[in-house]
Design an enzyme around this catalytic site. Sequence first.
Site, short mmCIF file in Angstrom:
data_model
loop_
_atom_site.label_atom_id
_atom_site.label_comp_id
_atom_site.label_asym_id
_atom_site.label_seq_id
_atom_site.Cartn_x
_atom_site.Cartn_y
_atom_site.Cartn_z
N HIS B 102 1.08 -1.27 -0.05
CA HIS B 102 0.01 0.01 0.04
C HIS B 102 0.83 1.50 0.16
O HIS B 102 0.23 2.26 0.14
CB HIS B 102 -1.00 0.01 1.23
CG HIS B 102 -1.72 -1.32 1.39
ND1 HIS B 102 -1.30 -2.37 2.29
CD2 HIS B 102 -2.77 -1.58 0.99
CE1 HIS B 102 -2.08 -3.12 2.32
NE2 HIS B 102 -3.15 -2.87 1.21
N ASP B 204 35.15 -31.55 13.31
CA ASP B 204 35.27 -32.43 12.84
C ASP B 204 36.48 -32.91 11.80
O ASP B 204 36.37 -32.54 10.81
CB ASP B 204 34.00 -32.88 12.07
CG ASP B 204 34.04 -34.38 11.59
OD1 ASP B 204 34.80 -35.05 11.45
OD2 ASP B 204 32.70 -34.98 11.29
N HIS B 207 36.47 -36.14 9.31
CA HIS B 207 36.10 -36.47 8.19
C HIS B 207 36.92 -35.81 6.95
O HIS B 207 36.79 -36.31 5.81
CB HIS B 207 34.62 -35.63 7.91
CG HIS B 207 34.72 -34.16 7.61
ND1 HIS B 207 35.13 -33.30 8.35
CD2 HIS B 207 34.45 -33.66 6.35
CE1 HIS B 207 35.15 -32.06 7.53
NE2 HIS B 207 34.52 -32.25 6.50
N HIS B 212 36.70 -35.67 1.86
CA HIS B 212 37.41 -35.02 0.83
C HIS B 212 38.39 -35.57 0.27
O HIS B 212 39.41 -34.88 -0.37
CB HIS B 212 37.77 -33.61 1.77
CG HIS B 212 36.81 -32.79 2.38
ND1 HIS B 212 35.63 -32.30 1.64
CD2 HIS B 212 36.51 -32.36 3.54
CE1 HIS B 212 34.77 -31.68 2.46
NE2 HIS B 212 35.33 -31.79 3.43
S1 FES Z 1 1.87 -0.97 3.18
FE1 FES Z 1 0.35 -2.16 3.48
S2 FES Z 1 1.38 -4.01 4.03
FE2 FES Z 1 2.71 -2.48 3.59
FE LIG Z 2 33.98 -30.83 4.95
#
Ligand code: FES
Ligand SMILES: [Fe+2]
Lengths: 175, 448
Positions: B102, B204, B207, B212
Site C-alpha cells: 500500500h 570434525d 572427516h 574430502h
Molecule cells: S503498506 Fe500495507 S502491508 Fe505494507
Molecule cells: Fe568438510
Amino acid sequence: MLDLRQEPALHDAVTALTQRLYHEARLLDEERFEDWLELLCEDVSYHMALKSRRFRADRSAPIAVGAGNVFNDNFARLKLRIDRLRSGFVWAEDPPNFVRRVVSNVEVLPADKPDEALVHSVVVIHRNRIDGQTRLLTAGRTDRWRKGGESWFLAAREIALDHAVLPDSNVNVFF
Amino acid sequence: MDVAGLIDTSTGRQSRAIYSDEAVYRQELERVFGRCWLFLAHTSQIPKPNDFFRTYMGEDDVIVVRQKDGSVKAFLNTCTHRGNRICRADRGNARSFTCNYHGWSFAPDGALAGVPLENEAYFGELDRSKFGLVPVAQVAEYKGLIFGCFDPAAPSLEDYLGDAKFYLDVWLDALPGGTSLVGETQKMVLNTNWKLPVENVCGDGYHLGWAHAGAMMAVQSMDLSGLSVGNSSANLEGGLSVAGLNGHMALTSLDGVSGYAFYPEPKPMLDYLEANRPVAIERLGKTRGEQLWGSQINITIFPNLQFLPGLNWFRVYHPKGPGQIEQWTWAMVENDMPEQVKATILDNQCLTFGLAGLFDNDDGDNLAACTEQSRGWRTAQMDVYTNMALGRSGPREGFPGDIAAGLVSEHNQRYFYRRWQEHMQASSWSEVPTYNLNPLASREAVDA
Ligand code: FES
Ligand SMILES: [Fe+2]
C-alpha cells in the site's frame, strides 16, 4: 577464408556449432570428461560470476576486490575438477546421478576475430540425485568458439546462472 | 519441551530427534536463535550511510542499515501495516524502504515516513510514531562483525563472546587495518538440519581425509596439519581442539602457516605472513602471533557463525525448518593484505569453499543424509555419538579453554551440543550458565 557475415558461411557455422553444442552436452551427460577436454582450446576461459538481487535503481558502489565467481577456470583448473571426479572418492557421484542436459536457443553471430564465432545458448541441467529428488539448474551461456581445421573448439564460456540461491548441495557438473 | 534426555555430554550421545523433531525446532527458534547473539553483517558490507544488507535471524527476515551518524540499526524486514516484506533486495543503498503493498515508506532509521492517503483515508489520526519498523532488540559490533540479538536481557556482546575473543582476535585484530568480507554472498540450499554443518566445522577434523579424499587427491599439494588422504594417518601434535568457552570453539593448527597450504601458489601469502609477523606478534603476543596467526583455524561462534582464517571463508547457516538450511559464504581478507593476495583469496573460493568448491561439494550430501536418517519412525528413536577422545582434555599453558590435542577429536562437538542443551533447557538467560574454562591468568600470560 571463414566469413560469418556471409550467408553460406554463417549457415554452415550455425549447423556445425549447434551440432557441436549437442555433442558437447552428450559427452558431459555420459561423463566422457576427457573427450570434453578435447573440445576446449588450451587457452579456454570458463567463467560464472556471483550475483545478488539488487534494486534496479540501486547505485551503490561495486564491491571492493570484486564480486567473486563460481567458476573462474582455465584449462588446468577444469582438469583439476575432472581429476577429482575421476578419483573414485567423490561419494556424492557414486552411484552416479541421472544427469541430462537440454541445450536450446542457439544463436550464432560473427565474433571480432575472423576465425571465431559468438554463440548464445541456454542450458537446462536435470539432475536426479541420490536422494531421489530432482534439481533443475538453468543458465544462459555466451561462448566464443574457434575454428581449428574442420572443427570448432571452445575458447571462452561466460555462464549466467539463473538462481539467486543454488538449489543443490554441490556443483559437480559442467554447464 | 524437556531436552534433558536428548543429549548426554558424558558419553557424547545425541538423540537423532534433535535433527528432525518439529517441536525441538520450534524451541530452537525461541531459545537459541531468539536468544543468542547472531551474526548480521560485516561492517565492510555496509560502509556508507543508507547502505543496507538483508539477512535472517533464525527464520526472521532482517535488514541491517548503516545510519547517517555511522551507527548500525537492524529491523525486522516486515511492514507494520499488513506484514508485507519491506526490502526485497539482497543489499544496496536506499534512502527509504517503500512497501509494495500500500506504499507505506520507512526511513533508514526505521521511522514511518510516508503513508499514502494519510489524511483522506486515516483522517489524519494515524500515530506514525507507533508504526515504525520493529528494531532488533540489541545490535553491537565486535571488531568489524555486527551482531544482533532479539533478547533484551542477553549479556553484552563482549560478555557473550567471552574468552573466545582470544581466538577471534587472531583473525580480527592481528593487524591494524582490520578485516573485510569480499565478494557477493554465495548461497546454497542444503537439506540438512542446521546443527550438522556447525558440528562438522567446529570440530570434525576426522572427516577431512575421508569425505574430502577426492579433492585432496586432485589438489596434491594440500596437506592439512598432518591429515592425509584416506585417513591413513593423523598427527595429533600439530593442533588443538578448543572448547569450554560458552559454546564457542576453535580448531586450530599451531604452525603459523598451514592456513595458506591450500593455495596452489602460496608464495605471495607466505611472503605476506613473513613480512607482517612481527606486527602480529606485537599485537597478539608471541603464542598467538607465532603459532596461530597464519595457521588453519576453524572458529565457531555459537550458534551459527563459522569462519576459517587461512582458507579464508566466512559462513552463516540460516535454518529453514528442521531439515533445511540456506548456507551463506563469503571470502574474507585482512585489509593490510596486498591487492594480489586479496584477489587470490577471493578467486580461490571457486576451487575450495565456494558454490562449486572442490571441498565444499563433498559435505552437503553427507549432512543431508544424516538428517534424512533421523526422520524415520525408527531412526528418530535412535542415537548418534561424538565419543571420540572422551575425557582426554584439560588446560593447556597459554591457551584459554578446555583443550584436547589434535584436529581429530570429537571434543568440540560435545561442547557444542552441551551448549545447545543448556540453552534449550533454560527458560531465560538467567538460567544459562556462563563458563570460560581455564582463563589466562593475566595479560602477561597472553604475551608469554
Ligand atoms: S503498506 Fe500495507 S502491508 Fe505494507
Ligand atoms: Fe568438510
